[in-house]
Design a protein around this motif. Structure first.
Motif, PDB file in Angstrom:
ATOM      1  N   SER A 162       0.789  -1.226   0.000  1.00  0.00           N
ATOM      2  CA  SER A 162       0.000   0.000   0.000  1.00  0.00           C
ATOM      3  C   SER A 162       0.821   1.276   0.000  1.00  0.00           C
ATOM      4  N   VAL A 163       1.853   1.339   0.847  1.00  0.00           N
ATOM      5  CA  VAL A 163       2.562   2.620   0.947  1.00  0.00           C
ATOM      6  C   VAL A 163       3.370   2.904  -0.317  1.00  0.00           C
ATOM      7  N   HIS A 164       3.801   1.832  -1.000  1.00  0.00           N
ATOM      8  CA  HIS A 164       4.502   2.036  -2.267  1.00  0.00           C
ATOM      9  C   HIS A 164       3.535   1.758  -3.418  1.00  0.00           C
ATOM     10  N   GLY A 165       2.571   2.644  -3.572  1.00  0.00           N
ATOM     11  CA  GLY A 165       1.612   2.423  -4.645  1.00  0.00           C
ATOM     12  C   GLY A 165       1.322   3.715  -5.388  1.00  0.00           C
ATOM     13  N   ASP A 166       0.618   3.590  -6.488  1.00  0.00           N
ATOM     14  CA  ASP A 166       0.103   4.758  -7.210  1.00  0.00           C
ATOM     15  C   ASP A 166      -1.128   4.309  -7.990  1.00  0.00           C
ATOM     16  N   ASP A 167      -1.643   5.170  -8.851  1.00  0.00           N
ATOM     17  CA  ASP A 167      -2.889   4.834  -9.538  1.00  0.00           C
ATOM     18  C   ASP A 167      -2.743   3.650 -10.498  1.00  0.00           C
ATOM     19  N   ARG A 168      -1.512   3.270 -10.797  1.00  0.00           N
ATOM     20  CA  ARG A 168      -1.318   2.123 -11.698  1.00  0.00           C
ATOM     21  C   ARG A 168      -1.207   0.793 -10.972  1.00  0.00           C
ATOM     22  N   GLY A 169      -1.007   0.858  -9.659  1.00  0.00           N
ATOM     23  CA  GLY A 169      -0.879  -0.389  -8.907  1.00  0.00           C
ATOM     24  C   GLY A 169       0.158  -0.267  -7.813  1.00  0.00           C
ATOM     25  N   THR A 170       0.741  -1.394  -7.431  1.00  0.00           N
ATOM     26  CA  THR A 170       1.772  -1.337  -6.399  1.00  0.00           C
ATOM     27  C   THR A 170       3.139  -1.163  -7.062  1.00  0.00           C
ATOM     28  N   VAL A 171       4.135  -0.795  -6.268  1.00  0.00           N
ATOM     29  CA  VAL A 171       5.518  -0.737  -6.753  1.00  0.00           C
ATOM     30  C   VAL A 171       6.350  -1.577  -5.796  1.00  0.00           C
TER      31      VAL A 171
END
Ligand code: P5A
Ligand code: ZN
Length: 481
Positions: free
Chosen positions: A271-280
């Motif tokens: 969750s904390v490493h995410g954006d509108d495209r998904g997780t990172v």
């Protein structure tokens, strides 16, 4: 295909979306509430996180054990505060086949009781101490608050519980510090930001002297407790009549601590490493670190050249020890492949078309910034290594900055209330140290107290907004999961 959700403005739905889209965890379809299924991609993420936890504990002299899942009712009831805290959350096994059991068996909600019971046989002398055990197991809690995938489960499948024994209170205090250091190291290597708080009296672990908690702020501004460290004092050893010989030949009850981390750590990582495209994915954890997407173009000759170049790049990367996948699905267009791997958070994508084949290069795209660059194949291993380091640093810094921007220190209760009620995050207000004032503030702010900053922070010059007396420290409030 489910449609994308926005990371920040629609976080709870984003989380459900990413678990499904990235095939991490199937939740809600299994016919028991509060229980989910780790799917292959998610399982690999989980496995690497578990290895990280194991490593942090093993290096600090912890020994892994494995206790039975079932705890007899008689054991679970020995410590009164403990059973009071867990009574309404316990699943009971009452039958063996058709026979009712003489003594009901609990599915462990945690293992302080069963572990203390056995330690009483194993540990006789201060010479054996300190002793640090841990296990990574399923626990069961019949949670009544809204269940959430990984975040509030009824079967917690990744419960790391550590249990330690000491010959003095001082040594148990040292252990609390060691546990906090270990947890910091674990969260730091995952780039997960945290706040450390001493929980208020009324929110400590049932049976503990006190509880130190790690919290993080999720993208919707709600706080999630991601780990806890408890000093258990002699509460359990006394009621289990567990005594040891001390260095002066006398006998006394030893001191204990326990500390736990759960599936929530994976939920937070995603969750904390995410954006509108998904997780990172943090590169060290990513099940697939590099995905190669061939870009078909031109005639037959070009296609053959691309296929050959892809094979060459794959070999170079595998020899460099990277976890690589070639997405050569014929029926899927490159754009759809980008979408697919971005949701899964693969840190680096390499695009290979006729031009790259001709020039012996690749087009490298970073998942965190989506920056593109052209890299010669011979420089690829070293470039990727550097890019991984940059992605890790960037994700970590971004997450810490984001969390810090959601913490507000104020002496004004109205302002604090506005901050937490708009789900912007954590409010810190001055506090006189009186539990009644802290409880009053919970009511006024309609939020939960996380407790006071650890280590303790001075608030001289400020006044408690409830009673007006001098503040001794700050106290944190937030809407929580
Ligand atoms: C410490 C380990 C304990 O149970 N006994 C052994 C102590 N502490 S605790 O705070 O109750 O739990 C440890 C951490 O587990 C997470 N957690 C959960 N995660 C998912 N679903 C749940 N239902 C759940 N309950 C607790 C929290 O992060 C908690 O800090
Ligand atoms: Zn006060």
């Amino acid at each position: 295909m489910v449609s994308r959700e926005r990371w920040e403005s629609n976080y709870p739905r984003w989380f459900d979306w990413v678990l499904e889209e990235a095939e991490i965890y199937d939740y809600g379809r299994y016919p028991v509430k509060g229980m989910g299924v780790w799917m292959p991609y998610g399982f690999q993420i989980r496995r690497r996180v578990v290895e990280l936890i194991r490593d942090a504990l093993d290096r600090r002299g912890h020994e892994e054990v494995l206790f039975p899942l079932l705890i007899p009712e008689t054991l679970l009831r020995v410590e009164k505060e403990h059973i009071k805290g867990f009574e309404d959350e316990v699943y009971w096994v009452t039958h063996g086949g058709l026979e009712p059991l003489d003594i009901k068996l609990a599915l462990r909600p945690t293992s302080e009781t069963s572990i203390t019971f056995m330690e009483n046989y194993w540990i006789k002398s201060y010479r054996q101490l300190p002793k640090k055990y841990y296990q990574i197991v399923s626990i069961f809690r019949y949670e009544t608050k809204a269940t959430r995938p990984m975040i509030r489960l009824r079967e917690v499948t990744t419960f790391k519980e550590a249990h330690t024994v000491h010959d003095s209170f001082e040594d148990s205090e040292r252990q609390v510090l060691e546990a906090i250091e270990a947890y910091k190291e674990i969260y730091d290597s995952l780039g997960i930001p945290y706040l450390i708080s001493k929980r208020p009296e009324w929110d400590k672990f049932p049976g503990a002297l006190y509880t130190i908690a790690f919290d993080t702020i999720m993208p919707d501004g709600r706080v999630l407790q991601i780990g806890t460290v408890h000093n258990l004092g002699q509460n359990f050893t006394k009621v289990f009549d567990f005594k040891i010989q001390l260095s002066d030949e006398s006998h006394d009850y030893p001191w204990q601590t326990s500390y736990g981390i759960s599936d929530r750590i994976v939920a937070t990582l995603i969750s904390v490493h995410g954006d509108d495209r998904g997780t990172v994915m943090i590169p060290s954890i990513a099940p697939i670190q590099v995905v190669i997407v061939p870009i078909p173009a031109g005639g037959d000759e070009d296609r053959v050249a691309v296929t050959r170049h892809v094979a060459r790049v794959l070999k170079v990367l595998e020899e460099a020890g990277l976890r690589v996948r070639v997405d050569d699905r014929e029926e899927v267009r490159p754009g759809a492949k980008f979408y697919y791997w971005e949701a899964r958070g693969v840190p680096v994508r390499l695009e290979i078309g006729p031009r790259e084949a001709r020039e012996d290069t690749v087009t490298l795209v970073r998942r965190d910034t989506l920056e593109k660059s052209i890299v010669p194949v011979e420089e690829l291993p070293s470039t990727i290594k550097r890019v991984f380091e940059e992605i890790y640093e960037n994700l970590k810094e971004r997450a810490w900055n984001y969390m810090r921007s959601r913490i507000k220190r104020t002496e004004n209760l109205g302002e604090a209330k506005e901050w937490v009620s708009q789900r912007r995050g954590v409010a810190e207000v001055p506090w006189c140290g009186n539990d009644e004032c802290a409880a009053r503030m919970e009511d006024e702010l309609e939020a939960k107290s996380l407790g006071t900053p650890w280590p303790r922070e001075d608030a001289t010059g400020s006044r408690c907004p409830i009673c007006g007396r001098d503040a001794v420290t700050w106290i944190r409030y937030a809407k929580t999961y």
